[in-house]
Design an enzyme around this catalytic site. Structure first.
Site, mmCIF file in Angstrom:
data_model
loop_
_atom_site.group_PDB
_atom_site.id
_atom_site.type_symbol
_atom_site.label_atom_id
_atom_site.label_comp_id
_atom_site.label_asym_id
_atom_site.label_seq_id
_atom_site.Cartn_x
_atom_site.Cartn_y
_atom_site.Cartn_z
ATOM 1 N N ASP A 26 -10.659 3.987 -1.212
ATOM 2 C CA ASP A 26 -11.282 2.992 -0.326
ATOM 3 C C ASP A 26 -12.807 2.972 -0.473
ATOM 4 O O ASP A 26 -13.444 4.016 -0.535
ATOM 5 C CB ASP A 26 -10.941 3.300 1.135
ATOM 6 N N ASP B 129 0.830 -1.210 0.000
ATOM 7 C CA ASP B 129 0.000 0.000 0.000
ATOM 8 C C ASP B 129 0.867 1.264 0.000
ATOM 9 O O ASP B 129 1.627 1.514 0.944
ATOM 10 C CB ASP B 129 -0.889 -0.071 1.260
ATOM 11 N N GLY C 75 -5.244 3.507 -7.784
ATOM 12 C CA GLY C 75 -5.487 3.754 -9.208
ATOM 13 C C GLY C 75 -4.623 4.850 -9.810
ATOM 14 O O GLY C 75 -4.789 5.197 -10.982
HETATM 15 C C1 GLA Z 1 -5.462 2.260 2.844
HETATM 16 C C2 GLA Z 1 -5.987 1.114 1.969
HETATM 17 C C3 GLA Z 1 -6.989 0.305 2.780
HETATM 18 C C4 GLA Z 1 -6.330 -0.235 4.028
HETATM 19 C C5 GLA Z 1 -5.723 0.904 4.840
HETATM 20 C C6 GLA Z 1 -4.864 0.383 5.988
HETATM 21 O O1 GLA Z 1 -6.449 3.176 3.147
HETATM 22 O O2 GLA Z 1 -6.563 1.610 0.799
HETATM 23 O O3 GLA Z 1 -7.526 -0.743 1.992
HETATM 24 O O4 GLA Z 1 -5.361 -1.180 3.664
HETATM 25 O O5 GLA Z 1 -4.903 1.742 4.041
HETATM 26 O O6 GLA Z 1 -4.313 1.413 6.747
#
Ligand code: GLA
Length: 754
Positions: free
Chosen positions: A570, A507, A549
């Site tokens: 998200d 991430d 994205g």
């Molecule tokens: C981001 C990701 C989420 C999750 C959080 C964890 O927001 O997009 O899916 O993994 O981090 O902190």
């Protein structure tokens, strides 16, 4: 005589009708506002001349209105005349409210130059506001409602008033958005609210459906006595099937739990209208609620083989494949023509071992029990590409958030088995953010106290026939503020392999601080570094890119060897979020392929909440059918986001429909394309390996809708046999045109085959 009965009827109607605040008794602020990036407190002053400022709409984020790169402070201003007739005409005359939709991330609001509120203390505490605090509080996602007593000196009755909003945003979407934007008197409906999220439907053994809910009286000074009326009506003809009125008293500052019971009929979906009518003023609050309808037929006694029909593995990697099958236990699993190096356990259905050489093998699987047997082919492809069908699994984030722990992961793995999900092909148990501690002096990543022994946890999950995933960031910190992998990539990949990790979600998060406006090669770079690290270890690890994205990742995710990549920010359990994400996926349709999946984020059905407190999904049953139908057509990884230990029969039915899951798992690996859309409906079509097509019919409106399908418009010729996949029933032949009724925000999924 006649006169009397008409009078009685009128009296009844009068008693049941609701007095409502007049719609026109509000000042609409969903109009162009004045807008200026930057920050200057003198912009709060009513006399400030904003005539040179540009205009902006308040209900859309600023990125969508020409400010793609804007982060930091910006101000919005608007003027409105406030007649005292507004309070005179109101049924409740105490307080005035200013409604400003939602604001991403946080705000301070000034009325006529005076501060009247801020959504949290964030803005006041520190300038610029603290990033982690904003994220942890989720401040961007709360309704902005600022309430003032009618005698408040800051209000200018019968005068022009000026609202100035100081906004601070960083990363992602920014500014005012959502709805409503208005000034009105606080009404009865602002005090009395239904809360439907603390309970859900209970499917009782006596075939009844029962539902509890909460009515809250938020007023600090008024008790409300009235009638609670419940009406259940049929979607197909509007007929009222059930009606009950009960007297109820709501004392000030109270929450009352109540409920109802109803006999459902899956063939005839219904909705309930719950109304509280206050005796004194006749004012009402109403909640409309769709009742769940289970379409998935129950599992049969005879064996049936489910899950992936093709499985990719790299030479020498540990092989783990669970043959997913339903049927009355005990089941016996057999595999014919299984390649050298692999064996199947006839009791658990686990295929294990390792393949030494690249090549393809067609294995014939058979599953037997006392009622019969089922046979199906499994193609094993030993080569460079893994995840030849989209991963099916669970991830901790949408329910447990940062409160995830070893215990919760074990519970989820247990529930994946005991609920039967594993028998439908569900495989991964993925730990999201919140497990990390720090790197020790040798660069070894340590787990925090919630995860006392990661190796033991991974072994436990594997022992159940499941796979396990983990999460990290290329930055120094993860999005939740935990330790990331920056400069420790190789060490981390070694640790993952030693523990037995099968899936890595990687991430972007704080890596953005190194490159606030990254070029494409800067976006790719950290993913190449980790790719190299995980390819060095002797384990097949599904590589899931998570960077929301950016830079049209679907165009280059395969180049950095990603197996899937998030195509959006998200997801949340709201129609706005679900439809916004789901229906925008045409942008990446052509980039999906076996081992290379677009990922529109995880599922939001069941009990979710981003931890530790959970609530039942706010999506209606119809919206949940849309969610699973669309995600299946999109060949998206399906990662369940709810608490698996609290699966209700409806949620379980959504996740265990083998014919629907087969559309997601189709070996051709194509993503559905949008074939037709207008304001009311959308048709998505997916080509399947056997030449058949899956067609999703999506109702975008809030009413049941007959959706017409013209095969010519879908470029399909000739006669086709149609099957309803949710109901698993044949619908006969179709040549040119057919029509189906689809419920509000709902979906039907059909398959047509020559
Ligand atoms: C981001 C990701 C989420 C999750 C959080 C964890 O927001 O997009 O899916 O993994 O981090 O902190």
């Amino acid at each position: 005589m006649k006169k009397i009965s008409i009078l009685c009827l009128l009296a009844l109607l009068f008693a049941a009708s609701c007095s409502t605040e007049r719609k026109e008794n509000r000042i609409d602020l969903n109009i162009p506002w004045k807008f200026m990036p930057g920050d200057d407190l003198s912009w709060a002053a009513p006399a400030f001349d904003d005539s040179k400022w540009k205009t902006i709409l308040p209900d859309k984020i600023w990125e969508e209105q020409g400010y793609e790169k804007l982060d930091g402070y910006a101000w919005y201003r608007t003027r409105f005349f406030l007649p005292s007739s507004l309070k005179e005409k109101a049924l409740m005359k105490d307080s005035l409210q200013i409604l400003l939709g939602k604001i991403d991330d946080c705000d301070q609001v000034f009325l006529n130059g005076e501060l009247i509120g801020q959504n949290t203390a964030v803005m006041a505490a520190k300038s610029p506001p603290d990033e982690n605090f904003i994220k942890a509080q989720g401040v961007w996602n709360t309704d902005r409602r600022y309430v003032l007593h009618v005698n408040d000196q800051r209000i200018g009755w019968d005068k022009e008033n000026v609202i100035a909003v100081r906004v601070y945003d960083q990363n992602g979407a920014g500014g005012m958005f959502s709805k409503p934007f208005a000034v009105s008197m606080v009404s009865f409906a602002d005090y009395v609210k239904f809360d439907m999220t603390k309970n859900t439907f209970v499917f009782r053994n006596d075939n009844l459906l029962s539902r509890k809910f909460i009515i809250e009286n938020r007023s600090g000074k008024d008790d409300f006595n009235g009638t609670l009326s419940l009406k259940v009506s049929s979607y197909s003809n509007g007929a009222v099937l059930f009606h009950k009125d009960t007297a109820i008293n709501l004392s000030r500052n109270s929450k009352t739990e109540t409920g109802f019971t109803f006999q459902p009929d899956p063939a005839n979906p219904v909705f309930a209208e719950i109304t509280f009518r206050e005796n004194h003023t006749g004012q009402c609050v109403t909640e409309k609620m769709e009742l769940p309808y289970i379409l998935t037929p129950s599992v049969k006694k005879e064996p049936r083989i489910n899950g992936a029909k093709v499985f990719g593995v790299r030479p020498w990697s540990p092989f783990l494949f669970k043959v997913a099958a339903t049927g009355e236990p005990p089941l016996k699993y057999l595999a014919k023509d299984i390649p050298e190096g692999l064996t199947i356990d006839s009791v658990s259905g686990l295929i294990t071992g390792a393949l030494k050489k690249k090549g393809e093998h067609m294995v014939t699987l058979t599953v037997k029990n006392a009622s019969g047997s089922a046979t199906r082919k499994l193609k094993i492809v030993c080569g460079n590409t893994i995840s030849l069908t989209p991963p099916l699994g669970w991830n901790s984030w949408n329910c447990w958030g940062l409160s995830v722990s070893d215990e919760k992961i074990r519970q989820s793995a247990d529930a994946m088995r005991s609920s039967g999900l594993i028998d439908h092909g569900w495989t991964y148990i993925n730990i999201d953010d919140g497990w990390e501690y720090k790197h020790d002096k040798d660069g070894k990543i340590l787990t925090n106290s919630k995860f006392p022994n990661m190796y033991a946890l991974c072994s436990y999950v594997h022992s159940l026939g499941l796979k396990i995933g983990i999460y990290s960031s290329p930055g120094t910190k993860t999005c939740g503020g935990y330790e990331g992998s920056y400069t420790f990539e190789e060490k981390d990949a070694e640790a993952y392999a030693a523990w037995g990790i099968d899936y890595l979600k990687y991430d972007w998060c704080s890596y953005g601080r190194l490159y606030p406006n990254p070029t494409k090669s800067q976006m790719k770079y950290p993913y190449q570094v980790m790719r190299k690290a995980i390819r060095k270890v002797n384990r097949d690890i599904h590589y899931s890119l998570c960077q929301y994205g950016m830079g049209d990742v679907w165009e280059w995710g395969a180049e950095v060897d990603g197996n899937s990549w998030r195509t959006t920010g998200d997801i949340e359990d709201t129609w706005r979020s679900l439809s916004g994400i789901g229906y925008s996926q045409r942008k990446c349709s052509s980039f999906s392929a076996p081992g290379r999946w677009n990922d529109p984020d995880m599922l939001v059905v069941g009990w979710v909440g981003w931890g530790p407190d959970l609530h039942y999904t706010r999506l209606t049953p119809g919206e949940q059918y849309t969610h699973i139908t669309l995600w299946s057509l999109l060949s998206s990884p399906l990662l369940i986001g709810c608490d698996l230990s609290q699966l209700d029969p409806f949620t379980l039915s959504l996740l265990t429909n083998d014919e629907v899951l087969a559309v997601n798992q189709d070996p051709l690996g194509k993503q559905a394309t949008l074939a037709k859309s207008n304001e009311s409906y959308a048709l998505w079509i997916k080509e399947l390996e056997d030449g058949s097509r899956a067609i999703g019919l999506f109702n975008l409106t809030e009413q049941p809708l007959n959706i017409p399908v013209d095969l010519k418009e879908l470029k399909l010729k000739g006669r086709w046999n149609m099957r309803d996949l949710w109901r698993q029933t044949d619908l006969g032949q179709v040549e040119q045109h057919f029509e189906m009724k689809v419920l509000p925000h709902g979906a039907n999924l059909i398959r047509i085959v020559k």
